[in-house]
Enzyme design. Structure first.
Site, short mmCIF file in Angstrom:
data_model
loop_
_atom_site.label_atom_id
_atom_site.label_comp_id
_atom_site.label_asym_id
_atom_site.label_seq_id
_atom_site.Cartn_x
_atom_site.Cartn_y
_atom_site.Cartn_z
N ASP A 184 60.41 90.70 62.55
CA ASP A 184 60.19 89.25 62.56
C ASP A 184 61.60 88.66 62.57
O ASP A 184 62.54 89.36 63.01
CB ASP A 184 59.37 88.82 61.33
CG ASP A 184 58.84 87.38 61.44
OD1 ASP A 184 57.81 87.18 62.10
OD2 ASP A 184 59.46 86.46 60.87
N LYS A 224 52.55 91.12 55.43
CA LYS A 224 53.88 90.62 55.83
C LYS A 224 54.86 90.99 54.73
O LYS A 224 54.48 91.20 53.59
CB LYS A 224 53.84 89.10 55.98
CG LYS A 224 54.94 88.53 56.84
CD LYS A 224 54.59 88.61 58.30
CE LYS A 224 55.74 88.22 59.19
NZ LYS A 224 55.31 88.07 60.59
P1 NDP Z 1 64.92 86.20 65.77
O1 NDP Z 1 65.58 86.51 64.48
O2 NDP Z 1 65.08 87.10 66.93
O3 NDP Z 1 65.31 84.74 66.25
C1 NDP Z 1 65.08 83.63 65.46
C2 NDP Z 1 65.57 82.40 66.17
O4 NDP Z 1 65.09 81.25 65.47
C3 NDP Z 1 67.09 82.29 66.19
O5 NDP Z 1 67.50 81.59 67.32
C4 NDP Z 1 67.35 81.47 64.91
O6 NDP Z 1 68.56 80.78 64.94
C5 NDP Z 1 66.19 80.53 64.92
N1 NDP Z 1 65.90 80.16 63.51
C6 NDP Z 1 65.54 80.99 62.53
N2 NDP Z 1 65.41 80.33 61.36
C7 NDP Z 1 65.69 79.07 61.63
C8 NDP Z 1 65.74 77.91 60.86
N3 NDP Z 1 65.45 77.91 59.53
N4 NDP Z 1 66.08 76.74 61.48
C9 NDP Z 1 66.34 76.73 62.82
N5 NDP Z 1 66.32 77.81 63.61
C10 NDP Z 1 66.01 78.96 63.04
O7 NDP Z 1 63.35 86.05 65.39
P2 NDP Z 1 62.08 86.08 66.35
O8 NDP Z 1 62.43 85.54 67.68
O9 NDP Z 1 61.48 87.42 66.23
O10 NDP Z 1 61.11 85.07 65.58
C11 NDP Z 1 60.99 83.69 65.93
C12 NDP Z 1 59.66 83.15 65.44
O11 NDP Z 1 58.59 83.88 66.07
C13 NDP Z 1 59.40 83.28 63.94
O12 NDP Z 1 58.63 82.18 63.52
C14 NDP Z 1 58.55 84.55 63.85
O13 NDP Z 1 57.76 84.56 62.68
C15 NDP Z 1 57.70 84.39 65.10
N6 NDP Z 1 57.07 85.60 65.62
C16 NDP Z 1 57.80 86.70 65.93
C17 NDP Z 1 57.20 87.82 66.46
C18 NDP Z 1 57.97 89.01 66.88
O14 NDP Z 1 57.35 89.92 67.43
N7 NDP Z 1 59.26 89.07 66.69
C19 NDP Z 1 55.73 87.87 66.64
C20 NDP Z 1 55.06 86.62 66.36
C21 NDP Z 1 55.72 85.55 65.86
P3 NDP Z 1 69.79 81.24 63.98
O15 NDP Z 1 70.35 82.45 64.66
O16 NDP Z 1 70.68 80.09 63.96
O17 NDP Z 1 69.18 81.56 62.64
O1 2IT Z 2 54.33 87.35 63.23
C1 2IT Z 2 54.06 88.40 63.85
O2 2IT Z 2 52.97 88.56 64.39
C2 2IT Z 2 55.09 89.44 63.94
N1 2IT Z 2 56.20 89.22 63.47
C3 2IT Z 2 54.80 90.75 64.61
C4 2IT Z 2 54.05 91.65 63.68
C5 2IT Z 2 53.84 93.06 64.17
O3 2IT Z 2 53.35 93.84 63.35
O4 2IT Z 2 54.14 93.39 65.32
#
Ligand code: NDP
Ligand code: 2IT
Length: 450
Positions: free
Chosen positions: A170, A130
């Site tokens: 992420d 990561k």
């Molecule tokens: P994005 O940046 O697209 O969206 C993040 C969302 O979460 C936004 O709505 C943001 O709001 C909110 N958020 C972020 N930080 C905080 C915080 N400290 N408090 C409250 N709300 C918060 O990210 P993703 O959708 O990609 O990621 C969301 C989650 O999913 C994370 O935990 C990530 O690790 C996990 N994840 C993502 C994957 C991926 O493929 N993208 C794969 C597996 C897991 P704001 O705009 O106000 O910050």
């Molecule tokens: O938390 C996760 O699994 C991710 N942000 C996606 C990682 C990836 O390599 O697609």
């Protein structure tokens, strides 16, 4: 979590605390795994003898670097970049990059540690890693984001490659950022190495379904959990999905396709409640295309409510899918969800529930799908993107989605059967931690002392 940590593992845990002071999120992630895997060590004494757990807890390599860049006013800005190459027993390091002001080594290590077991659960050949930066993309222009990404890659490129380490997105890193980073990697190396990053645009080596994969996968996982509870489905269920980013958006989309109704979503400032069902096209317009805040939803949908500083877990639902960030559901929130009739929780985010919250869900015996199992569809589809890049092929949406659905089904089954085998029927925390751990530990044991 479900089990008390065994005495020898307590010693390992104390050592982790001592060696990694102040990294509270990392401690939390390690603790949850150590609390689950006690029974494995009785069955496989060779893991203990080879100190596999002590070795897994220590990243193979940690890279921290300066990222200088210039903002639109010409002022010099300095951020810190990270890449933790955690474990390569099963394949090249694989895991996302997070750009958020809260990022520090403890966050990157917690995410990297989780990623090892998540990636193992996918059954695909990917190790765990990561990275990220404390850069805050909010309010930055496209040009500022580009200059930051170029500077970040100017150091990162020497550490990554399609058979060494393959980053992706992420929080704060989506298609735009991956594009800028890919361009800079290509320029610095003079190589078109498509498989060095995943989450790429469809025009230059990206995979169909990768954008949707985490949210779709998490929803498929919940569908499997509902099925396992007795032929239940999403049909007619009221759901809440926290966040409004990549994972939240495609979780909402799949829930609706499966007949559910999503009545609330959020961002870090507040919560939207729309009893008629969240208008996903509007959320996509505001968040994906216009990069605005979720509060603007009520400008277009007057009947909906915006709760500034609100808590989404106060909104009654049958299925809750936390899809924002770590520790967003505490013990109180979990108790409220259960009291209001929630029967299933599927974690799209990484570690969104605190240990107290997890205990509430497990004690209440609701279906609780922890992130490392439920959100593995994102990284699994990244591995499918790597596979397409390696063969210079590109698959159809339907075929790729089918592969994703099958992977999620297999992960669910593996977690279910493993939990049962180790005496914790229905406990997906134990199932995911043990199943993921065994796959990595066996590979590490085969590799000798490395
Ligand atoms: P994005 O940046 O697209 O969206 C993040 C969302 O979460 C936004 O709505 C943001 O709001 C909110 N958020 C972020 N930080 C905080 C915080 N400290 N408090 C409250 N709300 C918060 O990210 P993703 O959708 O990609 O990621 C969301 C989650 O999913 C994370 O935990 C990530 O690790 C996990 N994840 C993502 C994957 C991926 O493929 N993208 C794969 C597996 C897991 P704001 O705009 O106000 O910050
Ligand atoms: O938390 C996760 O699994 C991710 N942000 C996606 C990682 C990836 O390599 O697609």
């Amino acid at each position: 979590m479900a089990n008390k940590m065994d005495e020898k593992l307590q010693v390992v845990y104390q050592d982790v605390l001592k060696r990694n002071p102040g990294e509270v999120e990392f401690h939390q992630a390690v603790r949850e795994v150590l609390e689950s895997i006690g029974p494995v060590l009785s069955k496989y004494p060779e893991f203990r003898e080879g100190k596999i757990i002590e070795r897994i807890a220590e990243p193979e390599r940690q890279i921290i670097f300066r990222v200088p860049w210039q903002d639109d006013r010409g002022e010099v800005q300095i951020n810190r970049g990270f890449r933790v190459q955690y474990n390569s027993a099963l394949g090249p390091y694989k895991g996302g990059l997070r750009f958020h002001p809260s990022v520090y080594l403890g966050i990157v290590k917690f995410l990297g540690f989780e990623q090892i077991f998540k990636n193992a659960l996918t059954g695909l050949p990917i190790g765990g890693g990561k990275g990220g930066s404390d850069f805050d993309p909010k309010g930055k222009s496209d040009n500022e984001v580009m200059r930051f990404c170029q500077s970040f890659m100017t150091e990162l490129w020497r550490h990554i490659g399609d058979v060494t380490d393959v980053p992706a997105g992420d929080i704060g890193v989506g298609g735009r950022e991956i594009g800028y980073m890919f361009g800079q990697f290509k320029r610095l190396t003079a190589r078109y190495e498509a498989g060095v990053l995943t989450g790429k645009g469809l025009d230059y080596g990206g995979s169909l379904v990768r954008t949707e994969a985490t949210g779709y996968g998490a929803t498929f996982f919940v569908q499997e959990m509902l099925k396992a509870r007795g032929a239940d489905t999403f049909e007619g269920k009221t759901c809440t999905v926290s966040g409004s980013g990549n994972v939240a958006i495609y979780t909402i989309e799949k829930i609706v396709q499966l007949g559910g109704k999503v009545v609330a979503c959020s961002d870090s400032n507040g919560v939207i409640v729309d009893e008629k069902g969240i208008d996903l096209e509007l959320v996509k317009q505001l968040k994906e295309r216009e990069r605005r805040r979720i509060k603007d939803y009520v400008e277009y949908r007057k009947h909906a409510k915006y709760l500034h500083g609100g808590n989404i877990w106060e909104v009654p639902c049958q299925v809750a899918m936390p899809s924002a960030t770590q520790n967003e559901i505490n013990g109180k929130d979990a108790a409220l969800l259960v009291k209001n009739g929630c029967i299933a929780v599927g974690e799209g985010a990484n570690m969104p529930t605190t240990p107290e919250g997890i205990k509430v869900f497990l004690d209440a015996k609701i279906a609780y799908g922890p992130g490392k199992a439920a959100n593995a569809g994102g990284v699994a589809t990244s591995a499918l993107e790597m596979q397409q890049n390696a063969t210079r092929d590109s698959w159809t949406f339907e075929y790729t989605e089918k592969r994703l659905a099958n992977i999620m089904k297999t992960i669910h089954q593996n977690c279910w059967e493993t939990a049962e085998e180790f005496g914790s029927k229905g406990n997906y925390v134990v199932g995911a931690n043990i199943a993921g751990f065994i796959r990595v530990a066996k590979a590490m044991a085969s590799h000798g002392l490395v």
